[in-house]
Each structure stands twice: as C-alpha cells, then as structure tokens.
Scaffold this active site. Structure first.
Site, mmCIF file in Angstrom:
data_model
loop_
_atom_site.group_PDB
_atom_site.id
_atom_site.type_symbol
_atom_site.label_atom_id
_atom_site.label_comp_id
_atom_site.label_asym_id
_atom_site.label_seq_id
_atom_site.Cartn_x
_atom_site.Cartn_y
_atom_site.Cartn_z
ATOM 1 N N SER A 12 -28.490 56.198 -125.965
ATOM 2 C CA SER A 12 -28.400 57.639 -125.750
ATOM 3 C C SER A 12 -28.568 57.918 -124.269
ATOM 4 O O SER A 12 -29.628 57.634 -123.697
ATOM 5 C CB SER A 12 -29.496 58.370 -126.524
ATOM 6 O OG SER A 12 -29.662 59.673 -125.986
ATOM 7 N N HIS A 37 -23.890 57.181 -126.967
ATOM 8 C CA HIS A 37 -24.356 58.355 -127.707
ATOM 9 C C HIS A 37 -24.628 59.494 -126.732
ATOM 10 O O HIS A 37 -25.393 59.337 -125.781
ATOM 11 C CB HIS A 37 -25.627 57.992 -128.474
ATOM 12 C CG HIS A 37 -26.165 59.061 -129.371
ATOM 13 N ND1 HIS A 37 -25.675 59.290 -130.642
ATOM 14 C CD2 HIS A 37 -27.176 59.955 -129.203
ATOM 15 C CE1 HIS A 37 -26.359 60.272 -131.202
ATOM 16 N NE2 HIS A 37 -27.270 60.698 -130.355
ATOM 17 N N ASP A 39 -25.921 63.381 -126.373
ATOM 18 C CA ASP A 39 -26.689 64.437 -127.036
ATOM 19 C C ASP A 39 -26.393 65.809 -126.444
ATOM 20 O O ASP A 39 -26.798 66.096 -125.318
ATOM 21 C CB ASP A 39 -28.191 64.148 -126.910
ATOM 22 C CG ASP A 39 -28.617 62.968 -127.761
ATOM 23 O OD1 ASP A 39 -29.184 62.006 -127.191
ATOM 24 O OD2 ASP A 39 -28.351 62.998 -128.970
ATOM 25 N N MET A 41 -27.159 69.657 -126.540
ATOM 26 C CA MET A 41 -28.212 70.563 -127.010
ATOM 27 C C MET A 41 -27.974 71.955 -126.422
ATOM 28 O O MET A 41 -27.673 72.068 -125.237
ATOM 29 C CB MET A 41 -29.581 70.037 -126.567
ATOM 30 C CG MET A 41 -29.887 68.639 -127.085
ATOM 31 S SD MET A 41 -31.501 68.061 -126.535
ATOM 32 C CE MET A 41 -31.533 66.398 -127.211
ATOM 33 N N HIS A 70 -23.249 63.849 -130.453
ATOM 34 C CA HIS A 70 -24.218 64.404 -131.405
ATOM 35 C C HIS A 70 -24.476 65.862 -131.031
ATOM 36 O O HIS A 70 -25.123 66.147 -130.026
ATOM 37 C CB HIS A 70 -25.513 63.575 -131.315
ATOM 38 C CG HIS A 70 -26.642 64.067 -132.157
ATOM 39 N ND1 HIS A 70 -27.945 63.617 -131.994
ATOM 40 C CD2 HIS A 70 -26.695 64.982 -133.161
ATOM 41 C CE1 HIS A 70 -28.733 64.244 -132.864
ATOM 42 N NE2 HIS A 70 -28.005 65.070 -133.574
ATOM 43 N N MET A 72 -26.273 69.162 -131.340
ATOM 44 C CA MET A 72 -27.464 69.895 -131.789
ATOM 45 C C MET A 72 -27.276 71.329 -131.331
ATOM 46 O O MET A 72 -27.958 71.812 -130.428
ATOM 47 C CB MET A 72 -28.719 69.227 -131.197
ATOM 48 C CG MET A 72 -29.041 67.892 -131.844
ATOM 49 S SD MET A 72 -30.066 66.828 -130.826
ATOM 50 C CE MET A 72 -28.810 66.089 -129.779
ATOM 51 N N MET A 141 -31.928 61.658 -138.784
ATOM 52 C CA MET A 141 -32.838 61.823 -137.657
ATOM 53 C C MET A 141 -34.205 61.232 -138.015
ATOM 54 O O MET A 141 -34.751 61.535 -139.088
ATOM 55 C CB MET A 141 -33.017 63.298 -137.286
ATOM 56 C CG MET A 141 -31.793 63.970 -136.709
ATOM 57 S SD MET A 141 -31.219 63.253 -135.151
ATOM 58 C CE MET A 141 -32.660 63.293 -134.122
ATOM 59 N N PHE A 147 -35.623 66.000 -127.931
ATOM 60 C CA PHE A 147 -36.160 65.224 -126.814
ATOM 61 C C PHE A 147 -36.098 63.727 -127.087
ATOM 62 O O PHE A 147 -36.156 63.296 -128.248
ATOM 63 C CB PHE A 147 -37.617 65.622 -126.565
ATOM 64 C CG PHE A 147 -37.799 67.095 -126.358
ATOM 65 C CD1 PHE A 147 -38.139 67.927 -127.418
ATOM 66 C CD2 PHE A 147 -37.576 67.661 -125.118
ATOM 67 C CE1 PHE A 147 -38.263 69.299 -127.249
ATOM 68 C CE2 PHE A 147 -37.705 69.035 -124.920
ATOM 69 C CZ PHE A 147 -38.036 69.856 -125.988
ATOM 70 N N GLY A 148 -36.015 62.937 -126.014
ATOM 71 C CA GLY A 148 -36.117 61.488 -126.144
ATOM 72 C C GLY A 148 -37.578 61.081 -126.045
ATOM 73 O O GLY A 148 -38.450 61.913 -125.754
ATOM 74 N N GLY A 149 -37.861 59.804 -126.321
ATOM 75 C CA GLY A 149 -39.210 59.282 -126.118
ATOM 76 C C GLY A 149 -40.244 59.714 -127.140
ATOM 77 O O GLY A 149 -41.448 59.574 -126.909
ATOM 78 N N ASP A 176 -31.411 57.896 -135.500
ATOM 79 C CA ASP A 176 -31.571 58.454 -134.157
ATOM 80 C C ASP A 176 -32.985 58.970 -133.955
ATOM 81 O O ASP A 176 -33.403 59.909 -134.624
ATOM 82 C CB ASP A 176 -30.558 59.594 -133.969
ATOM 83 C CG ASP A 176 -30.502 60.113 -132.530
ATOM 84 O OD1 ASP A 176 -29.795 61.117 -132.307
ATOM 85 O OD2 ASP A 176 -31.139 59.512 -131.661
ATOM 86 N N GLY A 177 -33.713 58.322 -132.996
ATOM 87 C CA GLY A 177 -35.038 58.793 -132.643
ATOM 88 C C GLY A 177 -36.101 57.729 -132.848
ATOM 89 O O GLY A 177 -36.345 57.273 -133.953
ATOM 90 N N GLY A 178 -36.704 57.285 -131.712
ATOM 91 C CA GLY A 178 -37.814 56.330 -131.802
ATOM 92 C C GLY A 178 -37.409 54.933 -132.240
ATOM 93 O O GLY A 178 -38.233 54.182 -132.773
ATOM 94 N N SER A 199 -34.861 55.829 -124.827
ATOM 95 C CA SER A 199 -35.936 55.286 -123.988
ATOM 96 C C SER A 199 -36.072 53.780 -124.151
ATOM 97 O O SER A 199 -36.315 53.073 -123.166
ATOM 98 C CB SER A 199 -37.255 55.998 -124.315
ATOM 99 O OG SER A 199 -37.437 56.085 -125.715
HETATM 100 C C1 DX5 Z 1 -33.038 63.543 -129.770
HETATM 101 C C2 DX5 Z 1 -31.716 62.861 -129.569
HETATM 102 C C3 DX5 Z 1 -31.815 61.350 -129.479
HETATM 103 C C4 DX5 Z 1 -32.723 60.841 -128.368
HETATM 104 C C5 DX5 Z 1 -33.203 59.457 -128.718
HETATM 105 O O1 DX5 Z 1 -32.857 64.814 -130.242
HETATM 106 O O2 DX5 Z 1 -30.810 63.203 -130.600
HETATM 107 O O3 DX5 Z 1 -30.523 60.791 -129.372
HETATM 108 O O4 DX5 Z 1 -32.060 60.836 -127.153
HETATM 109 O O5 DX5 Z 1 -34.104 59.024 -127.753
HETATM 110 P P1 DX5 Z 1 -35.232 57.942 -128.095
HETATM 111 O O6 DX5 Z 1 -34.498 56.684 -128.509
HETATM 112 O O7 DX5 Z 1 -35.966 57.791 -126.788
HETATM 113 O O8 DX5 Z 1 -36.075 58.481 -129.196
HETATM 114 ZN ZN ZN Z 2 -28.918 62.025 -130.640
#
Ligand code: DX5
Ligand code: ZN
Length: 225
Positions: A12, A37, A39, A41, A70, A72, A141, A147-149, A176-178, A199
């Site tokens: 991402s 990927h 994102d 938003m 993606h 959002m 999800m 947010f990332g991380g 997607d996520g963590g 991340s």
């Molecule tokens: C969050 C995004 C993810 C995010 C993932 O809303 O859709 O794609 O960037 O980041 P990590 O892998 O750091 O959780």
């Molecule tokens: Zn995403």
C-alpha cells in the site's frame, strides 16, 4: 492477468514517501511487489484524505504490475468512469458506501475494470453474499479504514465463511490492515490470497535504499510458504 489463487503481495503506497510516489512504485515493484495498492480516502467515508483520479492517473505511468484501487469514499458511482480513465485494473468499493452496491459493481464492470467489494470489521460477511456473482474480489478489512500502521483485527472466521461461499469461483479474497509475517499466516490459512501491506513493506527502506522493501516482502512470503 489470468486468475490464480497463489498468494500475492500488494504494497500500500499510503506508507510510501508522498513526495516521491513514482520512484517508490518503481522501487517496490523491482523488489518484488505483485500488485500496487492505492488507498483513495475522501475525508468523509473515513477520517482521512489522500488522493483522487488525477493523482491515480499519474501513478499509473509507473505501475507495471497491476493497479489495485481501494475506494474509501461515499458516494462512489459518480467517480467510476474517472478511475477507469485513470487506469485502475481493480476498483474496490465498500459495501457500506451506499444503498446500491450491486449497481456499483455492475457499473465498475461496465467501465471495463475488475470489481472488488470491501467490508469493514464491523460488517458481517452476509452483506456481500449476494454480490459474489458480480465480484472479482472481496476485500476483508482487518483494521477500521483510514490509516496505515494500525493493529490487526482478527477476521479469520469471516474469511473462512466467505472462502466457503466462493467455492471454485474465480474470486480473490484480499486482506487489508495490519498484515505482517505474524498475521499473514492466519488469513492465508483461512483462504485469503491477496495481502495488502503498507507499514510492514515500507519500514526501514527508502527509494535510495529499497533492499528493505524486498526483505520485508520476502519475510511475509516466507511466513505463508
Ligand atoms: C487503511 C488502508 C490500508 C493501509 C494498510 O485504511 O486501506 O491499505 O494502508 O496499512 P498497514 O499495512 O500499515 O496496516
Ligand atoms: Zn487499502
């Protein structure tokens, strides 16, 4: 691109250097990314704001693999043609983004893209069951989007349920996520084949020192091998 259920990594770029997207995309692809990927938003559907069709069109020039967008955002339908024009290969909308997700998937397919449907951690699997005949991908999800991380939220039972419903149909399950080498085995074992990681891929590296990107992706691949 022919359908395969081999595990794919989609970094991402939300975790990349915003001042250097072109070189970041090239670097992470050289280091082994399968998809890219992106994102999107809107500061409304999620409490963060990133980029829209013009920026995505600029990223397209650098993506040699597969551009996975993606969304959002809410509403979605009025932007579908703009993302087709921007060169999205896969366009994913959230089932929570509006009252007519079936019409949204139809419109994404009619615009020539593959269609993905995403669901937030709080949305039950049932919400996408009747959309599977139209979907090329279900995005589960594993964080609340924006947010990332963030810390991984365990959705393996939801993944297992959707994988059962999919059966032999050519529909990806994306997480997607963590996603990390610790959490990736859980979701792959449950049936996922596309792993988004921000991340966990970009940490410790840069466009001038991208080896860490490759090492990080190899660590995720090794954890699910
Ligand atoms: C969050 C995004 C993810 C995010 C993932 O809303 O859709 O794609 O960037 O980041 P990590 O892998 O750091 O959780
Ligand atoms: Zn995403």
């Amino acid at each position: 691109m022919a359908f395969s259920r081999n595990v794919k990594i989609a970094p991402s770029i939300l975790s990349a250097d915003f001042a250097d997207f072109g070189r970041e995309i090239q670097a992470v692809e050289r280091e082994g990314a399968d998809w890219i990927h992106v994102d999107v938003m809107d500061g409304h559907f999620v409490p963060n704001l990133t980029f829209g069709p013009p920026a995505v069109k600029a990223f397209r020039k650098h993506v040699k693999t597969f551009m996975d967008v993606h969304l959002m955002i809410s509403p979605v339908d009025s932007y579908i043609d703009a993302y087709a024009d921007a060169g999205a290969d896969m366009l994913t909308a959230h089932v929570e983004a509006g009252p007519h997700p079936h019409r949204t998937l139809q419109a994404i397919k009619a615009a020539g893209m593959q269609a993905g449907i995403a669901l937030n951690p709080g949305t039950p699997a049932e919400a996408v069951r009747d959309l599977l005949p139209l979907a090329d991908m279900v995005l589960v999800m594993t964080v609340n989007p924006g947010f990332g991380g963030q810390k991984f939220i365990d959705m393996t039972q939801k993944v297992r349920t959707i994988r059962d419903w999919i059966g032999d149909r050519e529909i990806h399950i994306q997480i997607d996520g963590g996603v990390t080498p610790e959490t990736a085995p859980l979701v792959v074992e449950a049936g996922a084949d596309v792993l988004v990681a921000g991340s966990a891929v970009f940490k410790g590296g840069s466009v001038d020192a991208p080896q860490a990107y490759g090492d990080n992706m190899r660590a995720i691949r090794a954890s699910v091998a």
